[in-house]
Design a protein around this motif. Structure first.
Motif, PDB file in Angstrom:
ATOM      1  N   VAL A  55      -5.925 -39.523  -5.992  1.00  0.00           N
ATOM      2  CA  VAL A  55      -4.924 -39.036  -6.460  1.00  0.00           C
ATOM      3  C   VAL A  55      -4.138 -40.518  -6.835  1.00  0.00           C
ATOM      4  CG1 VAL A  55      -3.135 -37.821  -7.512  1.00  0.00           C
ATOM      5  CG2 VAL A  55      -5.673 -37.233  -6.528  1.00  0.00           C
ATOM      6  N   THR A  56      -3.629 -40.487  -7.408  1.00  0.00           N
ATOM      7  CA  THR A  56      -2.550 -42.112  -7.880  1.00  0.00           C
ATOM      8  C   THR A  56      -1.246 -41.079  -9.089  1.00  0.00           C
ATOM      9  OG1 THR A  56      -1.881 -43.841  -8.706  1.00  0.00           O
ATOM     10  CG2 THR A  56      -3.849 -42.702 -10.719  1.00  0.00           C
ATOM     11  N   GLU A  57      -0.319 -41.549 -10.042  1.00  0.00           N
ATOM     12  CA  GLU A  57       0.547 -41.386 -10.561  1.00  0.00           C
ATOM     13  C   GLU A  57       1.088 -42.593 -11.582  1.00  0.00           C
ATOM     14  OE1 GLU A  57       5.433 -39.495  -9.036  1.00  0.00           O
ATOM     15  OE2 GLU A  57       5.073 -42.262  -9.447  1.00  0.00           O
ATOM     16  N   VAL A  58       1.294 -41.881 -12.977  1.00  0.00           N
ATOM     17  CA  VAL A  58       2.306 -42.744 -14.362  1.00  0.00           C
ATOM     18  C   VAL A  58       3.371 -42.244 -13.838  1.00  0.00           C
ATOM     19  CG1 VAL A  58       2.024 -43.315 -16.172  1.00  0.00           C
ATOM     20  CG2 VAL A  58      -0.134 -43.115 -14.726  1.00  0.00           C
ATOM     21  N   SER A  59       4.706 -42.912 -14.471  1.00  0.00           N
ATOM     22  CA  SER A  59       5.899 -42.980 -14.357  1.00  0.00           C
ATOM     23  C   SER A  59       6.298 -43.432 -15.503  1.00  0.00           C
ATOM     24  CB  SER A  59       6.543 -42.764 -13.044  1.00  0.00           C
ATOM     25  OG  SER A  59       6.686 -44.856 -13.079  1.00  0.00           O
ATOM     26  N   LEU A  60       7.169 -42.795 -15.739  1.00  0.00           N
ATOM     27  CA  LEU A  60       8.115 -42.979 -16.802  1.00  0.00           C
ATOM     28  C   LEU A  60       9.017 -42.154 -16.736  1.00  0.00           C
ATOM     29  CD1 LEU A  60       7.490 -43.367 -20.992  1.00  0.00           C
ATOM     30  CD2 LEU A  60       9.486 -42.445 -20.270  1.00  0.00           C
ATOM     31  N   LEU A  61      10.392 -43.721 -17.348  1.00  0.00           N
ATOM     32  CA  LEU A  61      11.788 -43.195 -16.769  1.00  0.00           C
ATOM     33  C   LEU A  61      12.972 -43.520 -17.948  1.00  0.00           C
ATOM     34  CD1 LEU A  61      11.960 -45.194 -13.239  1.00  0.00           C
ATOM     35  CD2 LEU A  61      11.586 -42.546 -13.449  1.00  0.00           C
ATOM     36  N   GLN A  62      13.459 -43.231 -18.412  1.00  0.00           N
ATOM     37  CA  GLN A  62      14.625 -42.913 -20.007  1.00  0.00           C
ATOM     38  C   GLN A  62      15.331 -43.301 -18.733  1.00  0.00           C
ATOM     39  OE1 GLN A  62      12.528 -43.947 -22.736  1.00  0.00           O
ATOM     40  NE2 GLN A  62      14.417 -44.556 -23.008  1.00  0.00           N
ATOM     41  N   LEU A  63      16.172 -44.093 -19.122  1.00  0.00           N
ATOM     42  CA  LEU A  63      17.233 -44.687 -18.941  1.00  0.00           C
ATOM     43  C   LEU A  63      18.433 -44.831 -19.538  1.00  0.00           C
ATOM     44  CD1 LEU A  63      16.166 -47.044 -15.738  1.00  0.00           C
ATOM     45  CD2 LEU A  63      16.331 -44.353 -16.161  1.00  0.00           C
ATOM     46  N   GLY A  64      18.598 -43.989 -19.715  1.00  0.00           N
ATOM     47  CA  GLY A  64      19.831 -44.173 -21.636  1.00  0.00           C
ATOM     48  C   GLY A  64      18.760 -45.287 -22.404  1.00  0.00           C
ATOM     49  N   ASP A  65      19.094 -46.014 -23.346  1.00  0.00           N
ATOM     50  CA  ASP A  65      18.315 -46.853 -24.033  1.00  0.00           C
ATOM     51  C   ASP A  65      17.054 -47.049 -24.193  1.00  0.00           C
ATOM     52  OD1 ASP A  65      20.256 -45.865 -26.293  1.00  0.00           O
ATOM     53  OD2 ASP A  65      21.403 -47.627 -25.425  1.00  0.00           O
ATOM     54  N   LEU A  66      16.538 -47.679 -22.730  1.00  0.00           N
ATOM     55  CA  LEU A  66      15.555 -48.453 -21.624  1.00  0.00           C
ATOM     56  C   LEU A  66      14.609 -47.226 -21.073  1.00  0.00           C
ATOM     57  CD1 LEU A  66      14.628 -51.454 -20.555  1.00  0.00           C
ATOM     58  CD2 LEU A  66      16.247 -50.776 -18.767  1.00  0.00           C
TER      59      LEU A  66
ATOM     60  N   ASP B 225       3.308 -51.098 -26.853  1.00  0.00           N
ATOM     61  CA  ASP B 225       4.089 -52.035 -28.030  1.00  0.00           C
ATOM     62  C   ASP B 225       3.732 -50.226 -28.956  1.00  0.00           C
ATOM     63  OD1 ASP B 225       5.074 -53.634 -26.782  1.00  0.00           O
ATOM     64  OD2 ASP B 225       3.659 -55.717 -27.725  1.00  0.00           O
ATOM     65  N   GLN B 226       3.079 -49.807 -28.741  1.00  0.00           N
ATOM     66  CA  GLN B 226       1.770 -48.396 -30.030  1.00  0.00           C
ATOM     67  C   GLN B 226       3.147 -47.968 -29.464  1.00  0.00           C
ATOM     68  OE1 GLN B 226      -1.684 -47.228 -29.648  1.00  0.00           O
ATOM     69  NE2 GLN B 226      -1.208 -46.566 -31.892  1.00  0.00           N
ATOM     70  N   LEU B 227       3.829 -47.544 -28.317  1.00  0.00           N
ATOM     71  CA  LEU B 227       3.831 -46.515 -27.809  1.00  0.00           C
ATOM     72  C   LEU B 227       5.274 -46.466 -28.031  1.00  0.00           C
ATOM     73  CD1 LEU B 227       1.875 -45.671 -24.655  1.00  0.00           C
ATOM     74  CD2 LEU B 227       1.589 -44.358 -26.972  1.00  0.00           C
ATOM     75  N   LEU B 228       5.621 -47.669 -27.416  1.00  0.00           N
ATOM     76  CA  LEU B 228       7.139 -47.670 -27.522  1.00  0.00           C
ATOM     77  C   LEU B 228       7.712 -48.323 -28.797  1.00  0.00           C
ATOM     78  CD1 LEU B 228       7.454 -48.771 -23.884  1.00  0.00           C
ATOM     79  CD2 LEU B 228       8.205 -46.366 -25.375  1.00  0.00           C
ATOM     80  N   GLY B 229       7.013 -48.833 -29.898  1.00  0.00           N
ATOM     81  CA  GLY B 229       7.603 -49.537 -30.802  1.00  0.00           C
ATOM     82  C   GLY B 229       8.807 -50.989 -30.216  1.00  0.00           C
ATOM     83  N   ASP B 230      10.068 -50.679 -30.861  1.00  0.00           N
ATOM     84  CA  ASP B 230      10.834 -51.253 -30.755  1.00  0.00           C
ATOM     85  C   ASP B 230      11.882 -51.189 -30.045  1.00  0.00           C
ATOM     86  OD1 ASP B 230       9.634 -52.934 -32.943  1.00  0.00           O
ATOM     87  OD2 ASP B 230      10.867 -52.149 -35.053  1.00  0.00           O
ATOM     88  N   ALA B 231      11.088 -50.438 -29.722  1.00  0.00           N
ATOM     89  CA  ALA B 231      12.189 -50.014 -27.865  1.00  0.00           C
ATOM     90  C   ALA B 231      11.863 -50.876 -26.745  1.00  0.00           C
ATOM     91  CB  ALA B 231      12.288 -48.318 -27.214  1.00  0.00           C
ATOM     92  N   PRO B 232      13.376 -51.395 -26.399  1.00  0.00           N
ATOM     93  CA  PRO B 232      13.414 -51.687 -25.586  1.00  0.00           C
ATOM     94  C   PRO B 232      12.782 -51.323 -23.910  1.00  0.00           C
ATOM     95  CG  PRO B 232      15.702 -51.071 -25.100  1.00  0.00           C
ATOM     96  CD  PRO B 232      14.785 -50.936 -26.377  1.00  0.00           C
ATOM     97  N   TYR B 233      12.355 -52.309 -23.351  1.00  0.00           N
ATOM     98  CA  TYR B 233      11.523 -51.826 -22.161  1.00  0.00           C
ATOM     99  C   TYR B 233      11.231 -52.737 -20.574  1.00  0.00           C
ATOM    100  CZ  TYR B 233       6.809 -53.517 -23.527  1.00  0.00           C
ATOM    101  OH  TYR B 233       6.090 -54.678 -24.028  1.00  0.00           O
ATOM    102  N   LEU B 234      11.219 -52.161 -19.391  1.00  0.00           N
ATOM    103  CA  LEU B 234      10.671 -52.909 -18.705  1.00  0.00           C
ATOM    104  C   LEU B 234       9.211 -52.292 -17.836  1.00  0.00           C
ATOM    105  CD1 LEU B 234      14.037 -54.042 -16.157  1.00  0.00           C
ATOM    106  CD2 LEU B 234      12.291 -55.506 -17.646  1.00  0.00           C
ATOM    107  N   MET B 235       8.373 -53.123 -17.110  1.00  0.00           N
ATOM    108  CA  MET B 235       7.334 -52.646 -17.142  1.00  0.00           C
ATOM    109  C   MET B 235       7.176 -53.223 -15.317  1.00  0.00           C
ATOM    110  SD  MET B 235       3.984 -53.448 -19.173  1.00  0.00           S
ATOM    111  CE  MET B 235       4.657 -55.455 -19.099  1.00  0.00           C
ATOM    112  N   LEU B 236       7.025 -51.911 -14.612  1.00  0.00           N
ATOM    113  CA  LEU B 236       7.065 -52.326 -12.658  1.00  0.00           C
ATOM    114  C   LEU B 236       5.160 -52.273 -12.175  1.00  0.00           C
ATOM    115  CD1 LEU B 236      10.214 -49.684 -11.815  1.00  0.00           C
ATOM    116  CD2 LEU B 236       9.836 -52.372 -12.924  1.00  0.00           C
TER     117      LEU B 236
END
Length: 478
Positions: free
Chosen positions: A355-366, A404-415
């Motif tokens: 068992v593991t974890e996937v996470s997505l943090l929406q920090l304002g516009d990022l 890139d498909q999921l986020l489009g042009d939205a800025p993101y970081l990968m951890l």
């Protein structure tokens, strides 16, 4: 009357300060950054088995210290800690141990740079293939150190503004597995004091494995991120937290093309190379930040999902049976969202799961993606062969959603390697373990040997797709 006027003036001044003082504005971003050393003791009393490459590589010295480097972010309601370890990886159960000791923090992310020149914290790089390489006391020490670090960061918050920047440096990444696909983008956040505008800290996401020293090195080191952070400290006079991005698929520093401060070529697997390469990454960050864009990082929303992944890898299964890897596994039910009872000596199902974890943090516009392993760049860019390469094992497998498909042009970081290290995460239609092999090869390519299963890629990327849909829903409920 005069006393009343003075009192009123003081009251109005106080109200004015409350209205305009950044630290008191509702929803304002607060930030702190720091580090704590986690270098293992290297002496003759107990071997320190180094992670990566092969078992039986004992450390003989310490070239530079290892650190837990972290930052704490707050939007006034929610607190998120991001810590990066100069280690090969960190398991999800250990992450949960740390979270349990920090109830005051809403979400803790523990990343690893995937350093191949530090101690074994997973188990599979001990004295031999059948001996566990982890020093349990050391891992416990790292847990305690991380907890203390985050608690200290919670005492030193200050209001900040943020800039986001990115730069493509394909010359700094090498892929040795076909098809050749890289994510060349170095991404960075710059945190500035709202009081005087000084830079307080940086968060940098790189693109390659920290393995510039190679498999013959026996000196403990943080590899090139050590030099990247030193260079940025000199340039911006602040600490840096460095994390790895999509480094799966054999993303590594290039063998040629790196030069030192005199412009002379340096040879891979040397400390001169590690320094030159680390400086090149730092200089790229500095260049990108020259045109960094202001960004709003509040409010925070946290999305996470636990999923089960099957452990089909025969080496991993053997390692668990030999107690080399000590991690609870469960019966694989065929459904990532539900898993069966724990595996024991008396209960050994045909297929087990972790068992593991996937996470997505929406920090304002990022958007910040927490990837529990080494993601192939194909799952970032979508450059998955279509039709599939001849002779792969699952040519008709559907293409997974990609970032890139999921986020489009939205800025993101990968951890990368966030909260866990489950190995390589690759597209199912590129899986190639059985002969005949793709690309005319007489043997399988490297990659699958360090992946739990051909099903991991679809499970992880579908989880990201679900989290993205939740974040985009009208309610946006975590």
């Amino acid at each position: 009357m005069r006393l009343f006027s003075v009192t009123l003036a003081i009251l109005l001044l106080g109200i004015g300060n409350a209205l305009f003082c950044p630290s008191l504005l509702a929803g304002n971003l607060h930030f702190s950054i720091g580090s704590a050393e986690i270098t293992p003791k290297v002496d003759s009393t107990q071997a320190v088995w180094m992670a990566g490459y092969y078992p039986g590589r004992a450390a003989t010295s310490v070239h530079d210290p290892l650190f837990a480097r972290g930052m704490l972010l707050s939007d006034g309601n929610t607190k998120i800690a991001i810590v990066s370890l100069d280690l090969i990886g960190w398991s999800y159960p250990s992450t949960l141990n740390i979270r349990e000791r920090l109830p005051e923090i809403d979400f803790v992310v523990i990343c690893s740079t995937h350093n191949h020149e530090g101690p074994d914290t997973i188990g599979i790089w001990g004295e031999s293939f059948i001996k566990r390489g982890v020093d349990e006391k050391y891992n416990a020490h790292v847990e305690r150190t991380v907890v203390r670090l985050i608690k200290s960061l919670n005492q030193s918050q200050q209001p900040v503004s943020v800039e986001f920047a990115k730069i493509d440096r394909p010359d700094l990444v090498q892929d040795s597995r076909q098809p050749i696909v890289i994510d060349p983008t170095i991404r960075a956040l710059r945190f500035r004091s709202q009081i005087d505008g000084t830079t307080l800290g940086l968060l940098v996401q790189g693109t390659t494995h920290p393995e510039s020293l190679g498999d013959s090195n026996t000196a403990i080191t943080a590899d090139f991120p050590c030099y990247t952070q030193k260079r940025l400290q000199q340039r911006f006079h602040c600490p840096t937290v460095y994390v790895s991005g999509a480094i799966g698929g054999l993303m590594a520093p290039p063998e040629v093309g790196i030069v030192d401060h005199n412009g002379s070529p340096v040879r891979l697997t040397t400390f001169a190379y590690a320094e030159a390469y680390g400086n090149a990454v730092a200089d790229s960050v500095a260049q990108a930040l020259q045109s960094g864009q202001s960004m709003e990082l509040t409010p925070f929303r946290i999305y996470r999902k636990e999923v089960a992944i099957p452990i089909d890898n025969p080496l991993y299964r053997l390692a668990r049976s030999l107690n080399v890897i000590r991690r609870i596994s469960y019966e694989w039910t065929g459904q990532p969202e539900s898993w069966g009872q724990p595996v024991t000596r008396d209960f050994r199902p045909e297929r087990a799961a972790a068992v593991t974890e996937v996470s997505l943090l929406q920090l304002g516009d990022l958007t910040v993606l927490g990837i529990p392993g080494e993601l192939y760049p194909e799952l970032v860019t979508g450059q998955i062969p279509s039709p599939a390469a001849e002779n792969v094992d699952y040519p008709d497998a559907p293409q997974e959603p990609h970032i890139d498909q999921l986020l489009g042009d939205a800025p993101y970081l990968m951890l990368g390697l966030a909260n866990d290290e489950i190995g390589y995460i690759l597209p199912k239609r590129q899986w190639d373990r059985e002969p005949p092999y793709a690309y005319g090869r007489g043997a399988p390519q490297y990659g699958e040997i360090n992946s739990c299963s051909y099903e991991v890629g679809p499970i992880i990327m579908n989880a990201f797709s679900e989290l993205r849909q939740r974040a985009e829903s009208p309610a946006g409920e975590p």
